[in-house]
Scaffold this motif. Structure first.
Motif, PDB file in Angstrom:
ATOM      1  N   LEU A 219       4.690   1.552  -1.049  1.00  0.00           N
ATOM      2  CA  LEU A 219       5.698   1.715  -2.109  1.00  0.00           C
ATOM      3  C   LEU A 219       5.089   1.992  -3.488  1.00  0.00           C
ATOM      4  O   LEU A 219       5.507   2.924  -4.166  1.00  0.00           O
ATOM      5  CB  LEU A 219       6.617   0.492  -2.147  1.00  0.00           C
ATOM      6  N   PRO A 220       4.092   1.207  -3.924  1.00  0.00           N
ATOM      7  CA  PRO A 220       3.595   1.488  -5.284  1.00  0.00           C
ATOM      8  C   PRO A 220       2.787   2.775  -5.378  1.00  0.00           C
ATOM      9  O   PRO A 220       2.698   3.360  -6.448  1.00  0.00           O
ATOM     10  CB  PRO A 220       2.687   0.291  -5.592  1.00  0.00           C
ATOM     11  N   LEU A 221       2.188   3.194  -4.272  1.00  0.00           N
ATOM     12  CA  LEU A 221       1.278   4.330  -4.348  1.00  0.00           C
ATOM     13  C   LEU A 221       1.937   5.652  -3.991  1.00  0.00           C
ATOM     14  O   LEU A 221       1.404   6.707  -4.269  1.00  0.00           O
ATOM     15  CB  LEU A 221       0.099   4.114  -3.386  1.00  0.00           C
ATOM     16  N   GLN A 222       3.122   5.551  -3.368  1.00  0.00           N
ATOM     17  CA  GLN A 222       3.695   6.686  -2.664  1.00  0.00           C
ATOM     18  C   GLN A 222       3.779   7.957  -3.505  1.00  0.00           C
ATOM     19  O   GLN A 222       3.452   9.035  -3.033  1.00  0.00           O
ATOM     20  CB  GLN A 222       5.060   6.266  -2.118  1.00  0.00           C
ATOM     21  N   ASP A 223       4.192   7.856  -4.773  1.00  0.00           N
ATOM     22  CA  ASP A 223       4.266   9.119  -5.514  1.00  0.00           C
ATOM     23  C   ASP A 223       3.146   9.235  -6.555  1.00  0.00           C
ATOM     24  O   ASP A 223       3.317   9.863  -7.593  1.00  0.00           O
ATOM     25  CB  ASP A 223       5.645   9.353  -6.126  1.00  0.00           C
ATOM     26  N   ARG A 224       2.017   8.643  -6.261  1.00  0.00           N
ATOM     27  CA  ARG A 224       0.883   8.795  -7.171  1.00  0.00           C
ATOM     28  C   ARG A 224      -0.062   9.879  -6.628  1.00  0.00           C
ATOM     29  O   ARG A 224       0.021  10.267  -5.462  1.00  0.00           O
ATOM     30  CB  ARG A 224       0.110   7.467  -7.262  1.00  0.00           C
TER      31      ARG A 224
ATOM     32  N   ALA B 244      13.646  15.258   0.923  1.00  0.00           N
ATOM     33  CA  ALA B 244      14.318  14.660  -0.231  1.00  0.00           C
ATOM     34  C   ALA B 244      15.579  15.444  -0.554  1.00  0.00           C
ATOM     35  O   ALA B 244      16.610  14.871  -0.907  1.00  0.00           O
ATOM     36  CB  ALA B 244      13.380  14.654  -1.428  1.00  0.00           C
TER      37      ALA B 244
ATOM     38  N   ALA C 201       0.810  -1.225   0.000  1.00  0.00           N
ATOM     39  CA  ALA C 201       0.000   0.000   0.000  1.00  0.00           C
ATOM     40  C   ALA C 201       0.837   1.265   0.000  1.00  0.00           C
ATOM     41  O   ALA C 201       0.325   2.333  -0.256  1.00  0.00           O
ATOM     42  CB  ALA C 201      -0.931   0.011   1.209  1.00  0.00           C
TER      43      ALA C 201
ATOM     44  N   ARG D 144      11.045   6.522   0.636  1.00  0.00           N
ATOM     45  CA  ARG D 144      10.653   5.111   0.592  1.00  0.00           C
ATOM     46  C   ARG D 144      11.333   4.307   1.696  1.00  0.00           C
ATOM     47  O   ARG D 144      10.688   3.565   2.428  1.00  0.00           O
ATOM     48  CB  ARG D 144      10.968   4.539  -0.775  1.00  0.00           C
TER      49      ARG D 144
ATOM     50  N   LEU E  83       9.391  17.326   0.547  1.00  0.00           N
ATOM     51  CA  LEU E  83      10.300  17.821  -0.489  1.00  0.00           C
ATOM     52  C   LEU E  83      11.631  18.225   0.127  1.00  0.00           C
ATOM     53  O   LEU E  83      12.702  17.838  -0.342  1.00  0.00           O
ATOM     54  CB  LEU E  83       9.685  19.018  -1.206  1.00  0.00           C
TER      55      LEU E  83
ATOM     56  N   THR F 236      -5.990   9.216  -0.004  1.00  0.00           N
ATOM     57  CA  THR F 236      -7.211   8.441  -0.158  1.00  0.00           C
ATOM     58  C   THR F 236      -6.890   7.028  -0.608  1.00  0.00           C
ATOM     59  O   THR F 236      -7.448   6.050  -0.103  1.00  0.00           O
ATOM     60  CB  THR F 236      -8.113   9.114  -1.190  1.00  0.00           C
ATOM     61  N   ARG F 237      -5.980   6.928  -1.582  1.00  0.00           N
ATOM     62  CA  ARG F 237      -5.634   5.604  -2.072  1.00  0.00           C
ATOM     63  C   ARG F 237      -5.051   4.735  -0.970  1.00  0.00           C
ATOM     64  O   ARG F 237      -5.406   3.561  -0.840  1.00  0.00           O
ATOM     65  CB  ARG F 237      -4.598   5.713  -3.180  1.00  0.00           C
TER      66      ARG F 237
ATOM     67  N   SER G 284      15.504   9.434   1.964  1.00  0.00           N
ATOM     68  CA  SER G 284      14.708   8.691   1.008  1.00  0.00           C
ATOM     69  C   SER G 284      13.337   8.390   1.621  1.00  0.00           C
ATOM     70  O   SER G 284      13.244   7.705   2.633  1.00  0.00           O
ATOM     71  CB  SER G 284      15.402   7.395   0.627  1.00  0.00           C
TER      72      SER G 284
END
Lengths: 298, 514, 240, 248
Positions: free
Chosen positions: A90-95, A186, A88, A193, A183, A100-101, A191
């Motif tokens: 890693l794949p969604l983190q920068d979407r 980073a 839930a 992630r 930001l 909500t996702r 990191s």
């Protein structure tokens, strides 16, 4: 009276562990982890499996059993936390719409998780062997059992250790930095992630600890994560998501309220009282007791 | 400029240039339009476009959704009626009820932008209230629906109170706890069937219970659920497509949008509340309808698992769309109610579907088309970026969207022309122009000058005479009526020829830079 | 060998392409001024170097190592790695941590373990550059004024042992007096064998202070600075 | 005739004094400029005047009646509108839908032709079906202005309308401001960093510093006053040929 305080303290420390996990995850990676109940049960079942193996090997009590139970519970929950993170977070983190996702994804995981426990372990509750022995210390009129005392001491120690580590180490500074401004983090080499997964593992381990110790009285069952999740959510809400002092205070209030209600009114009224408390707190402080962070984050 | 005072600043001042109205002969306007009776909404959205190749006007159907809706709803009502088995009819009945609830939930989450999870709580309150009154006082079903509506609105009012103060996430969690709270309340309350684990029996039905054993009665009962779904869809369309929906769309996606909305005077908080109350009212009525449909009610309505399943339905279909809510419901209810012998695995399957759609789609099934289109355009854009010069004047990503390809060709020609001219710029040419800005020139210089002459007026350089025969300056035309040219630099030139050459040099520089 | 070499860099956000095929190289020990009007790609260029743009393409070689390449998603995913390899960025606006104290903010810039151990000494040297920060160490960064925030942000970038410092619009939104001081301080820092790129809209602030000035116009590098500014005095903005 | 006036505005946020004793008057058809370094409280003053920030001391009067307690949208209905520093437009609508939302924001709805008039007035050059999210800064600002103007406001508060724009784009915004005040008698209160823009359009300029007004008057006198220069423009000032001010 003492018994009341002790049971309030036990509840507060257990719920506090779960709530801090939720609060911490939300603050640093912006994901509300509603799969915390699943992570909770995972710790319980990991400890149960460990106890099974040990019993098969002929060990039923002693330090190997106790410490092993604690460690296996924490490890199980930490792994479950990493699992939730890898699905839930890693794949969604920068979407877009990550909040909500993430919320929906963790809800779906908890929906699936409960059913999977049901499939693999069956609906019966599984007991765990006692960790702290069965003795009791008498203080004045009341007394405190070893397991209660152990729970309070270990929870407090763990919490203090985690908070101290957050305050002083570089990794802790990085996590706090990430809470404030992803930001900026980073830009200073944090990191998102890696730190996010680290946060999930830590909050998972805290939850696992609570799971093993609560299993002393409530046993492990596929749905045993629901209650801690609900109360954990209530506490982290009332304390203000992301605020550690707020969460600790809220945990104390909720633990006390639950103990008082269960003793003087009825166990069945507990949810009403808790709900009333959180509504009251939120009416007067819409961001919870210590919730200044939301402002800061935006 | 208040409305009442006869202010002299009305828009129709004498001497003010009239603004130009749009002439109806534009090809992109469609003249004739059918409208729904009594409303301004058109039945089918047609649009005109101008085909640059055939030079003809074309009328195209821009929105095929109404046709799909008609077809889909027809299937939804035709299949079970035609098959007519009891299991099928009850399955589709449940689908219709859940779909209606989900459509209203979509109205709350999508249109109003309120992350409320108190949907099932509202439904449950309507259901229990209506069933209880019907059992105790023998209320007939129309009154039950009314009671449900009133209870729903009251519930909506209560739940909406904290929404003004609380932040999105806090609100979501608070409402998430509400159905758990209601479930506890029912189990504690003997009058509401606390003894029978929260089940109430014997409420009034729309289709009399003795008819339910016949196929006709079952079909009728199913048809009532279908009507309920139609009502929910109608409410959704009425609100979401209307003024309130538009106002909320302007306000509800982010804090910035909210700032914009309040700057133009939209009372989005009130609009939000209205939508919430309407949707809650319908939800309450749907709860009451559920009671009349199964002749009672049960605790299952408050269960967290059901709430999660319904969330899965909405997510699978696509958040914020009515069609998504309906299709998602068909899929999830189909799986969970039809394959009952799979045990827990069907819930796992539904959860996995929801998880997959969150992970891999932008917005559920109905976002897929858009997503695919975007992937395709991006791929096309990258492909076009590889063959650089052809679409050079447009960003490669824009090129697929430009309808009139002659524009692209024109721009490409311009660019090639500029490249050619740039190659001709040499010190000799510049020297030639410096010697005699006017008069006969060599071929290359003449062509360069011709190119400069046909430059568009905005930002075109010109010579401004400050004092005739003594001082000249270079200006740039604004291209807008009423806006004076701006002076480009502070140099003055003693003669017209010098000024001409200065303008020439500026243009040469611009040509080099372009 | 140049410390940073960009070849054929294009970058943008979504459908918008901001940088068009540009080349740039920065030599060791050099202080480079990047001048251009708003919206002409200065910030995007700096963001591209650390991988913070929406998409990018082209080669970025930093100290002989390729850190660029083609990327269409994952904004900022590579940034921590790039930053750790020795590029410090003081971003436009204040990407500081408003809830942390000034001290913690500065410390967070010391992200390698070597610089973390010597953070105290580094903090002192930052305070030497920006003396006003000395009195503010305990204060929460969120309550600072615009100029102080900018000092924290730049100071944080100086805390690391980086080879390349990227400073984006040090004067943005600051009163001229303060931005003058800030730029002057930046230009006096000893960067040794490293390099520094200062992106700035206000040409006179950099004039005579940096080793080399480049103009940026419409996403391309222009050697002639005046041309990049459209022949308009920098702060006049075209109003005559 | 004073249209908008505020007296003795004080504002505290998070324990910091943002504004202290700020008073100003804006008459009909007047352009008043507001300058000052960052953090001087210009935008906060706008938040107070437009009603986004209601917890402040002092009073705000519109046409002589106090609007101190009115929320933002009520002030919009009375004809006091504002723009934001960032060029914000709705994220999910098209240009036509945005204009329609502005038209239907509250009753009475202006005629549809008014929208076309407003769009024409600000010289919008975008297709009506373009999504607003893809617009450029200038078009965003114009769209916002069109939405504000179609209700015939009495006074417009513009927060750095020229930020992020270049030469000829600033000209366009400048033209709109002039036309508003000179032809339609709308008062304009303008925040602007670039003093030359203020010098061109404003009849009166106020300079804020750390929440105080440190100078007030016609632009020529304000910009050359030693006090302002000491506090704000501590850089050489040279006048260009037209006598306009250029800070370099």
């Amino acid at each position: 009276m003492i018994e009341l305080i002790i049971s309030a303290a036990v509840l507060a420390s257990m719920y506090g562990l779960v709530a801090i996990g939720i609060s911490f995850t939300w603050a640093s990676i912006g994901m509300l982890n509603l799969a915390q109940g699943f992570i909770f049960t995972a710790g319980g079942y990991a400890a149960y499996l460990y106890a099974q193996t040990m019993t098969n090997l002929g060990i039923t009590e002693g330090p190997v059993m106790s410490i092993g139970l604690l460690i296996s519970g924490m490890a199980g929950s930490a792994i479950a936390g990493l699992f939730v993170g890898s699905i839930a977070f890693l794949p969604l983190q920068d979407r877009a719409n990550f909040r909500t996702r993430g919320l929906i994804a963790t809800l779906a995981i908890s929906l699936i998780g409960t059913q999977l426990w049901l499939i693999f372990f069956g609906p019966q509750s599984k007991p765990l062997p006692p960790i702290f022995g069965t003795g009791r210390i008498e203080i004045g009129s009341g007394g405190v059992s070893y397991s209660q005392l152990g729970a309070i001491v270990i929870a407090t120690l763990m919490l203090t250790a985690v908070i101290m580590w957050m305050r002083s180490s570089r990794a802790g500074l990085q996590m706090r930095a990430m809470m404030m401004n992803p930001l900026g983090a980073a830009v200073v080499g944090v990191s998102v992630r890696v730190t996010g997964m680290r946060v999930l593992a830590i909050s998972g381990a805290l939850t696992g600890l609570a799971s093993v110790m609560l299993a002393q009285t409530f046993f492990v069952s596929p749905t045993s994560g629901v209650q801690p999740l609900t109360v954990g959510l209530i506490i982290s809400l009332a304390g203000g998501l992301g605020s550690i002092p707020g969460t600790v205070i809220a945990a104390a209030i909720v633990g006390l309220a639950e103990a008082l209600t269960a003793r003087y009114l009825a166990q069945s009224l507990v949810p009403f009282v808790l709900f009333g408390i959180v509504v009251l707190i939120l009416v007067f402080r819409p961001r919870g007791l210590g919730g200044l962070l939301e402002d800061v984050r935006e | 400029m208040s409305k009442t005072s006869s202010s002299p600043q009305s828009k129709h001042l004498i001497g003010r240039r009239a603004w130009r109205p749009a002439w109806p002969a534009r090809p992109d306007r469609v003249l004739r339009r059918r409208r729904y009776f009594g409303s301004k909404r058109s039945v089918l959205k047609l649009s005109g476009q101008f085909n640059p190749k055939t030079l003809k006007r074309e009328v195209v159907l821009t929105d095929k959704k109404p046709l799909f809706w008609l077809f889909g709803l027809f299937l939804l009502v035709a299949i079970p009626t035609a098959v007519g088995s009891e299991r099928f009819l009850s399955l589709f009945g449940i689908i219709c009820i859940y779909a209606a609830i989900n459509v209203m939930w979509t109205l709350i989450m999508g249109t109003a932008g309120l992350q409320s999870f108190a949907t099932l709580a509202t439904v449950g309150v309507g259901s229990y209230g209506a069933a209880y009154l019907s059992i105790t006082f023998g209320l007939p079903w129309p009154l039950m629906l009314l009671v449900g509506l009133v209870l729903g609105i009251a519930m909506g009012f209560l739940i909406s109170l904290p929404a003004r103060r609380l932040d999105g996430l806090y609100y979501a969690l608070l409402t998430l706890g509400l159905s758990e709270f209601c479930r506890n309340f029912v189990t504690q309350n003997e009058a509401l069937g606390g003894k029978f684990n929260g089940a109430l029996f014997g409420a009034g039905r729309i289709v009399p219970s003795d008819m339910l054993t016949t196929r006709l009665g079952q079909t009728l009962a199913f048809l009532t659920t279908f009507v309920a779904l139609l009502v929910a869809l109608g409410v959704f369309r009425w609100i979401n497509g209307g003024r309130i929906g538009l106002l909320l769309k302007a306000a509800s996606t982010s804090k910035e949008d909210e700032s914009f909305a309040s700057a133009i005077g939209i009372d989005w908080q009130r609009a939000r509340m209205i939508v919430f109350m309407v949707a809650s009212g319908v939800l309450g009525a749907l709860g009451a309808f559920y009671s009349t449909y199964i002749g009672g009610t049960s605790l299952q309505i408050f269960s967290l698992d059901l709430l999660l399943l319904m969330l899965a339905m909405i997510v699978i279909g696509g958040l914020g769309r009515a069609e998504g809510a309906v299709i998602g419901t068909v899929i999830v209810v189909g799986i969970t109610q039809w394959f009952t012998d799979w045990g827990p695995w069907r819930i796992v399957l539904a959860g996995a579907l929801a998880l997959l759609s969150v992970l891999y789609t932008r917005n559920g099934l109905f976002g897929l088309k858009e997503q695919m289109r975007e992937i395709r355009t991006r791929r096309q854009a990258l492909h076009r970026a590889a063959q650089t010069t052809k679409y050079a004047e447009y960003l490669p990503q824009q090129a697929p969207d430009i309808h009139d390809k002659s524009l692209i060709a024109g721009r490409t020609f311009e660019r090639e022309l500029r490249e050619k001219l740039r190659g001709w710029i040499t010190p000799e040419i510049i020297e030639e122009h410096r010697r005699s800005p006017l008069g006969q020139h060599s071929d290359h210089l003449e062509r360069i000058l011709n190119y400069f002459r046909k430059a568009p007026i905005p930002d075109k350089y010109a010579v401004y005479t400050e004092v005739p025969f003594q001082s000249y300056r270079v200006v740039a035309l604004s291209g807008l009526p009423g806006v004076p040219p701006r002076i480009v630099d502070d140099k003055t030139y003693g003669s017209l020829d010098e000024a001409y050459h200065a303008v020439f040099m500026r243009r040469i520089n611009d040509l080099k830079a372009s | 060998m140049s410390i940073l070499k960009l070849t054929g860099i294009s970058a943008g956000y979504g459908p918008v392409r901001v940088l068009h095929d540009l080349d740039l190289s920065v030599e060791p020990g050099e202080r480079l001024g990047l001048v251009g009007l708003n919206g002409h790609g200065k910030t995007t260029l700096l963001s591209t170097i650390v991988g913070l743009t929406g998409w990018q393409d082209g080669s970025i070689v930093f100290e002989g190592k390729e850190i660029g390449g083609r990327r269409t998603h994952g904004v900022g995913r590579k940034t921590p790695g790039i930053v750790r390899s020795g590029i410090a960025l003081a971003p436009q606006g204040d990407a500081i941590f408003p809830g942390l104290s000034v001290k913690d903010n500065l410390d967070s810039g010391a992200y390698t373990s070597a610089s973390w151990r010597s953070r105290k000494r580094r903090r002192d040297s930052v305070i030497n550059v920006f003396p006003p920060l000395g009195k503010l160490l305990k204060q929460t960064a969120g309550t600072l004024s615009g100029g102080e925030r900018r000092m924290v942000s730049v100071g944080r970038a100086l805390m690391s042992d980086s080879k390349l410092y990227l400073v984006d619009e040090p004067s943005l939104g600051l009163a001229p007096k303060i931005s003058m001081g800030l730029v002057a301080a930046l230009c006096e820092i000893d960067i040794g064998e490293g390099a520094m790129i200062i992106a700035e809209q206000n040409l006179p602030l950099l004039e005579g202070r940096v080793d080399r000035m480049l103009g940026m116009h419409a996403g391309e590098i222009k050697l002639d600075v005046g041309e990049a500014l459209g022949d308009v005095p920098p702060s006049a903005g075209g109003m005559h | 005739m004073t249209l908008l006036s505020c007296t003795d505005i004080t504002l505290e946020l998070g324990g910091r004094r943002i504004l202290e004793g700020v008073s100003l008057d804006v008459s009909k058809a007047e352009v008043v400029g507001l300058a000052g370094p960052n953090g001087a409280g210009k935008t906060s003053l706008f938040e107070v005047l437009s009603g986004r920030q209601l917890n402040h001391g002092g009073d705000v009067l519109l046409n002589g009646t106090s609007i101190r307690k009115l929320p933002m949208r009520k002030r919009v209905e009375l004809g006091l509108v504002r723009s934001y520093q960032r060029p914000i437009v709705p994220a999910t609508l098209t240009v036509a839908e945005t204009l329609k939302a502005a038209r239907k924001a509250y009753k009475p709805y202006p005629a549809r032709l008014t929208v076309e008039w407003a769009a024409e007035f600000v010289r919008m050059r975008t297709p009506l079906d373009a999504p607003t999210a893809l617009l450029e800064t200038l078009e965003r600002r114009k769209l916002m202005l069109a939405c504000l103007l179609l209700r015939d406001p009495q006074i417009v508060l513009l927060d750095e309308p020229a930020s992020g724009l270049t030469g000829s784009e600033i000209d366009e915004i400048d033209l709109v401001v002039r036309k508003l005040s000179q032809e339609y008698g709308v008062a304009v209160l303008l925040i602007e960093h670039r003093l030359e823009l203020l010098a061109m359009v404003a009849s009166k300029v106020l300079v804020l510093d750390v929440g105080h007004i440190i100078a007030e008057g016609p632009p020529e006198t304000v910009f050359t006053s030693p006090e302002v220069r000491a506090a704000y423009f501590d850089v050489p000032i040279n006048a260009d040929l037209e006598g306009n001010l250029v800070i370099s």
